[in-house]
Write a protein that holds these residues in place. Structure first.
Motif, PDB file in Angstrom:
ATOM      1  N   LEU A   1      -4.981  -3.199 -13.000  1.00  0.00           N
ATOM      2  CA  LEU A   1      -3.944  -3.852 -12.208  1.00  0.00           C
ATOM      3  C   LEU A   1      -2.713  -2.969 -12.052  1.00  0.00           C
ATOM      4  O   LEU A   1      -2.194  -2.412 -13.011  1.00  0.00           O
ATOM      5  CB  LEU A   1      -3.538  -5.169 -12.882  1.00  0.00           C
ATOM      6  N   MET A   2      -2.245  -2.831 -10.812  1.00  0.00           N
ATOM      7  CA  MET A   2      -0.997  -2.125 -10.505  1.00  0.00           C
ATOM      8  C   MET A   2       0.037  -3.160 -10.055  1.00  0.00           C
ATOM      9  O   MET A   2      -0.196  -3.869  -9.079  1.00  0.00           O
ATOM     10  CB  MET A   2      -1.211  -1.104  -9.378  1.00  0.00           C
ATOM     11  N   LEU A   3       1.148  -3.242 -10.746  1.00  0.00           N
ATOM     12  CA  LEU A   3       2.185  -4.213 -10.400  1.00  0.00           C
ATOM     13  C   LEU A   3       3.310  -3.552  -9.603  1.00  0.00           C
ATOM     14  O   LEU A   3       3.563  -2.355  -9.756  1.00  0.00           O
ATOM     15  CB  LEU A   3       2.767  -4.837 -11.669  1.00  0.00           C
ATOM     16  N   PRO A   4       3.992  -4.311  -8.752  1.00  0.00           N
ATOM     17  CA  PRO A   4       5.127  -3.768  -7.991  1.00  0.00           C
ATOM     18  C   PRO A   4       6.237  -3.289  -8.936  1.00  0.00           C
ATOM     19  O   PRO A   4       6.421  -3.841 -10.016  1.00  0.00           O
ATOM     20  CB  PRO A   4       5.599  -4.974  -7.162  1.00  0.00           C
ATOM     21  N   LYS A   5       6.964  -2.289  -8.476  1.00  0.00           N
ATOM     22  CA  LYS A   5       8.032  -1.737  -9.303  1.00  0.00           C
ATOM     23  C   LYS A   5       9.412  -1.954  -8.704  1.00  0.00           C
ATOM     24  O   LYS A   5      10.420  -1.582  -9.301  1.00  0.00           O
ATOM     25  CB  LYS A   5       7.794  -0.236  -9.514  1.00  0.00           C
ATOM     26  N   THR A   6       9.461  -2.543  -7.518  1.00  0.00           N
ATOM     27  CA  THR A   6      10.742  -2.773  -6.856  1.00  0.00           C
ATOM     28  C   THR A   6      10.858  -4.232  -6.436  1.00  0.00           C
ATOM     29  O   THR A   6       9.859  -4.944  -6.301  1.00  0.00           O
ATOM     30  CB  THR A   6      10.895  -1.880  -5.611  1.00  0.00           C
TER      31      THR A   6
ATOM     32  N   TYR B   1       0.835  -1.203   0.000  1.00  0.00           N
ATOM     33  CA  TYR B   1       0.000   0.000   0.000  1.00  0.00           C
ATOM     34  C   TYR B   1       0.872   1.256   0.000  1.00  0.00           C
ATOM     35  O   TYR B   1       0.547   2.257  -0.643  1.00  0.00           O
ATOM     36  CB  TYR B   1      -0.913   0.031   1.235  1.00  0.00           C
ATOM     37  N   HIS B   2       1.975   1.194   0.746  1.00  0.00           N
ATOM     38  CA  HIS B   2       2.874   2.345   0.818  1.00  0.00           C
ATOM     39  C   HIS B   2       3.505   2.679  -0.533  1.00  0.00           C
ATOM     40  O   HIS B   2       3.955   3.792  -0.747  1.00  0.00           O
ATOM     41  CB  HIS B   2       3.973   2.092   1.857  1.00  0.00           C
ATOM     42  N   GLU B   3       3.521   1.698  -1.423  1.00  0.00           N
ATOM     43  CA  GLU B   3       4.045   1.940  -2.775  1.00  0.00           C
ATOM     44  C   GLU B   3       2.953   2.433  -3.718  1.00  0.00           C
ATOM     45  O   GLU B   3       3.176   2.574  -4.923  1.00  0.00           O
ATOM     46  CB  GLU B   3       4.677   0.668  -3.334  1.00  0.00           C
ATOM     47  N   GLY B   4       1.779   2.663  -3.183  1.00  0.00           N
ATOM     48  CA  GLY B   4       0.686   3.196  -3.986  1.00  0.00           C
ATOM     49  C   GLY B   4      -0.148   2.155  -4.692  1.00  0.00           C
ATOM     50  O   GLY B   4      -0.976   2.476  -5.553  1.00  0.00           O
ATOM     51  N   ILE B   5       0.026   0.880  -4.358  1.00  0.00           N
ATOM     52  CA  ILE B   5      -0.730  -0.191  -4.995  1.00  0.00           C
ATOM     53  C   ILE B   5      -2.092  -0.330  -4.321  1.00  0.00           C
ATOM     54  O   ILE B   5      -2.193  -0.306  -3.098  1.00  0.00           O
ATOM     55  CB  ILE B   5       0.049  -1.524  -4.926  1.00  0.00           C
TER      56      ILE B   5
END
Length: 289
Positions: free
Chosen positions: A204-209, A28-32
């Motif tokens: 869908l939002m995927l992780p970026k890190t 959530y902290h990554e904006g997902i």
């Protein structure tokens, strides 16, 4: 021996489920979004369970047509519980949300009393009232205000859906079906439900890190696959009621990990509410045993 195995499986299932927030909240902290986090959770879990089942027993994936509707219903219950819990993490701390989720044994007891005519004694009613009191206290903060009522409603909805799932898996038509089969199709059903939900929620939002991908994989494995497998095995060995007793490890795990990993704090008022819920629910379930 079966009872001992059942107790161990129930403890593993509860502790595993308590790891949900330490994987979800960083995402959530990554904006997902909540829908994307849950989509990844179920996608990872389906992939892991498919490989696991194909290695262990490929034939267990074969089901009768009459079971499709039942498994779909169980999958819907599981995904509704997940949506309520994961959405509540945006409004409540991991410890409070997980403790309120632990109210599900009370709901199991009420469902069993209403629909299966299990008798509730005066002491049982006292435990139920104490648990409700714990929820009321937990809904207030140290300043006399209230925690998010939306968060409270979401997690209580999650608790109800999970209680129905536990009763149904023990009393429904699937209680004699292989554990891995039930787990795979419940997760698959949840995944299929999450596809349109995710699309309707903005895509869908995927992780970026790399750390985010590690969290996504962990979310699919520990609180999903491991928890569901061991929950089903525990219920088969010791029943819904005794499995629910060990559910106390779920909020305790979440509280401890929330403090150690997420940097959350635990103040006096919510601590009192947590203790009331822990004690009353555990006494209630042990009394039923």
């Amino acid at each position: 021996m079966n009872n001992l195995k059942g107790y161990i499986f129930a403890a593993i299932a509860a502790a595993s489920y308590g790891t949900n927030p330490i994987f979800a909240i960083p995402l959530y902290h990554e904006g997902i979004s909540v829908s994307s986090v849950l989509f990844m959770r179920y996608a990872m879990a389906v992939a892991i369970m498919f490989v696991f089942t194909m290695i262990k027993s490929p034939k267990s994936l074969v089901i009768k047509p009459k079971h499709i509707g039942v498994l779909a219903f169980m999958g819907i219950l599981m995904v509704l519980s997940s949506i309520g819990l994961f959405a509540s993490y945006k409004y409540l701390s991991a410890g409070i949300a997980s403790t309120l989720l632990f109210f599900y044994p009370v709901m199991v007891a009420i469902i069993m009393a209403i629909f299966y005519k299990e008798r509730l004694t005066k002491k049982s009613w006292a435990c139920l009232v104490t648990a409700f009191l714990g929820v009321v206290i937990l809904s207030k903060d140290d300043n006399g205000g209230f925690i998010s009522l939306l968060g409270l409603a979401l997690v209580m909805f999650s608790s109800l859906a999970y209680a129905i799932y536990l009763v149904y898996i023990n009393r429904g038509p699937m209680k004699k079906i292989n554990t891995s089969t039930i787990t795979f199709y419940v997760i698959l059903g949840g995944f299929l439900v999450m596809i349109p939900y995710c699309l309707l929620d903005g895509g869908l939002m995927l992780p970026k890190t790399t750390p985010a991908w590690i969290n996504a994989i962990g979310l699919g494995f520990f609180p999903t696959v491991i928890s569901l497998i061991f929950t089903s095995r525990a219920i088969a060995l010791i029943g819904s009621t005794e499995t629910a007793i060990f559910g106390a490890l779920e909020p305790l795990t979440a509280v401890i990990l929330g403090i150690l990993i997420l940097g959350e704090t635990l103040t006096i008022t919510p601590a009192i509410g947590m203790i009331l819920i822990f004690v009353s629910v555990t006494v209630l379930m042990m009394k039923k045993k």
